[in-house]
Design a protein around this motif. Structure first.
Motif, mmCIF file in Angstrom:
data_model
loop_
_atom_site.group_PDB
_atom_site.id
_atom_site.type_symbol
_atom_site.label_atom_id
_atom_site.label_comp_id
_atom_site.label_asym_id
_atom_site.label_seq_id
_atom_site.Cartn_x
_atom_site.Cartn_y
_atom_site.Cartn_z
ATOM 1 N N ALA A 1 0.624 -6.255 -5.499
ATOM 2 C CA ALA A 1 -0.389 -5.614 -4.656
ATOM 3 C C ALA A 1 -1.735 -6.322 -4.774
ATOM 4 O O ALA A 1 -2.431 -6.535 -3.772
ATOM 5 N N ARG A 2 -2.102 -6.705 -5.980
ATOM 6 C CA ARG A 2 -3.380 -7.404 -6.174
ATOM 7 C C ARG A 2 -3.387 -8.742 -5.449
ATOM 8 O O ARG A 2 -4.417 -9.160 -4.910
ATOM 9 N N VAL B 1 2.318 1.606 -3.472
ATOM 10 C CA VAL B 1 1.356 2.177 -4.426
ATOM 11 C C VAL B 1 1.233 3.687 -4.211
ATOM 12 O O VAL B 1 1.157 4.462 -5.173
ATOM 13 N N SER C 1 -5.557 -2.173 -2.726
ATOM 14 C CA SER C 1 -6.144 -1.311 -3.742
ATOM 15 C C SER C 1 -5.047 -0.598 -4.537
ATOM 16 O O SER C 1 -4.029 -0.180 -3.977
ATOM 17 N N LEU C 2 -5.294 -0.447 -5.831
ATOM 18 C CA LEU C 2 -4.339 0.251 -6.690
ATOM 19 C C LEU C 2 -4.733 1.703 -6.927
ATOM 20 O O LEU C 2 -4.012 2.434 -7.608
ATOM 21 N N ARG D 1 0.842 -1.201 0.000
ATOM 22 C CA ARG D 1 0.000 0.000 0.000
ATOM 23 C C ARG D 1 0.873 1.245 0.000
ATOM 24 O O ARG D 1 0.608 2.207 -0.733
ATOM 25 N N ALA E 1 2.080 -3.766 -9.223
ATOM 26 C CA ALA E 1 0.620 -3.875 -9.190
ATOM 27 C C ALA E 1 0.178 -5.324 -9.036
ATOM 28 O O ALA E 1 -0.778 -5.614 -8.297
#
Length: 458
Positions: free
Chosen positions: A219-220, A92, A225-226, A89, A216
């Motif tokens: 993160a997924r 991002v 959340s992106l 997070r 990304a």
């Protein structure tokens, strides 16, 4: 025996992070070297224009290195606390901060290309190609900043191999596109210096896209959340301010040094010799700094992770180990530089006066390498600890002490070797004193997942 095993494990971990980081650091300047190799075949005025445009771009992007450093520290701290989702997070947030800075920077540099070039007072034959290159190359600022931020995320996750692979691939693509677009091979039109800028933007965009996709995807997998998060972007920006101040003080000190050299050089053809010599010495110093800075990157990642895990004792132990690495690396680079100093100048210039003047300067730089090794490591340790405010304070303090002395020595007419002695003794020595003083205390040993620079655990 257990202590020896622990130290060997620490050495392996440092090497695992530092070696790919060093190779990636060496790969970064190849973007501009590739451009120069191709553009140089267009003519001297185009090459000179590239040099001016590159200075502007390097300054704009270099001031944003906190996107990598700050992100590395924050992500590593969350990782050490076992909060991988929170780590990503923060990563991002760093990517969105790169976009938030990169877009206006592109507009500023792109629309202001001609006035920015004019600051260097070049002749019109050089100003035109410089402005042309800069207008197009400014489009590459957001991708370059995204690469910095994404690289910081991956370093924080203890992965320096992926940025290395992407850097090498992007440089290969950049060189190929430069050749095709500059000279118009196949169906591609001949674009000249504009083609070099366009090729670099395309290669940088591809490299950024790959790194952002990797972050990304990670993160997924963690359900992160992106989307942009205003509070997270603002926190990342606040955390970056002290590191920006630190960087500004470092660049200001280097500018003071260059100004002092010009001040003592005098006019005429003879005056060009110390300036050219200083430029070569600075280039060599910067290249050697890549090797030492790789250990600093390992220090950022490892320090942040250990403090995030709440292990202050292990942080202290691994810091001592990395300092030894810095000393040894500095001794090795110093001895190597001293050994090749009589012949190194011949690689860069046919001017015998410059080659002769370079030798004593390189010997001064060689003596300072062990100091530089410790300085870079401790700088990385404190960045990894989120101790940016102290680094900013120390940078201002050292600059305030260094600048008047350097300018005073220059006003007395000191030669280039003496100016480099002042640079190494006062600037690098001042950084050594302030960093060692801080590292011996415990104020920077803040454990847990909250970043001391101001970012809270997500």
């Amino acid at each position: 025996m257990r202590r020896d095993q622990r130290q060997r494990a620490e050495d392996r971990e440092i090497a695992r992070i530092a070696v790919p980081a060093f190779l990636a650091l060496v790969a970064e300047p190849l973007f501009l070297l590739g451009d120069a190799a191709v553009v140089g075949h267009l003519g001297t005025r185009e090459l000179a224009g590239l040099g001016i445009a590159a200075t502007v771009l390097q300054t704009a992007v270099g001031l944003c290195v906190f996107l990598a450093y700050g992100t590395t520290a924050g992500v590593a701290r969350q990782l050490g606390a076992g909060r991988r989702a929170a780590a990503l997070r923060q990563g991002v947030d760093g990517l969105w901060l790169a976009v938030a800075i990169g877009v206006p920077a592109t507009l500023l540099v792109g629309l202001g290309a001609a006035p920015l070039v004019a600051l260097f007072s070049p002749p019109a034959s050089v100003a035109d190609p410089a402005a042309t290159y800069l207008r197009i190359a400014a489009l590459g600022i957001p991708p370059l900043l995204l690469m910095l931020a994404a690289t910081g995320v991956l370093r924080g996750l203890q992965d320096t191999r992926t940025p290395l692979v992407v850097a090498v691939a992007a440089n290969a693509v950049n060189l190929a596109l430069n050749v095709v677009l500059v000279f118009g091979l196949g169906p591609a039109p001949r674009l000249g210096i504009a083609g070099s800028a366009l090729g670099s933007v395309l290669a940088q965009s591809a490299g950024a896209a790959v790194l952002v996709w990797i972050v990304a995807r990670a993160a997924r997998r963690e359900g992160t959340s992106l989307g942009p998060r205003r509070s997270g972007i603002a926190a990342a920006g606040r955390a970056g301010v002290p590191l920006l101040v630190r960087t500004l003080t470092l660049r200001a000190s280097l500018l003071v040094t260059t100004y002092a050299v010009v001040l003592t050089a005098g006019g005429g053809a003879a005056g060009a010799v110390p300036i050219a010599t200083h430029q070569l010495a600075t280039t060599i110093w910067t290249f050697l700094a890549f090797a030492l800075d790789a250990i600093a990157i390992a220090a950022q990642a490892i320090t942040g992770r250990y403090l995030g895990a709440g292990d202050a004792a292990a942080t202290r132990a691994v810091t001592d180990r990395m300092v030894r690495w810095g000393v040894v690396s500095g001794v090795v680079t110093g001895l190597g530089l001293a050994a090749v100093s009589p012949w190194l100048g011949a690689l860069f210039t046919p001017d015998a006066a410059v080659r002769d003047a370079l030798v004593p300067v390189l010997l001064v730089a060689a003596v300072a390498q062990p100091v530089a090794g410790v300085v870079f490591v401790l700088d990385g340790v404190l960045i990894g600890a989120g101790d940016g405010r102290y680094l900013a304070f120390a940078g201002v303090l050292v600059l305030a002490a260094y600048a008047p002395v350097m300018l005073g020595v220059a006003a007395l007419g000191a030669g280039l070797p003496v100016l480099w002695v002042v640079f190494c003794a006062l600037f690098m020595g001042g950084r050594l004193v302030t960093l060692v003083h801080r590292s011996r205390g415990s104020a920077w040993l803040v454990t847990g997942s909250d970043d001391p620079s101001g970012r809270r655990a997500a």
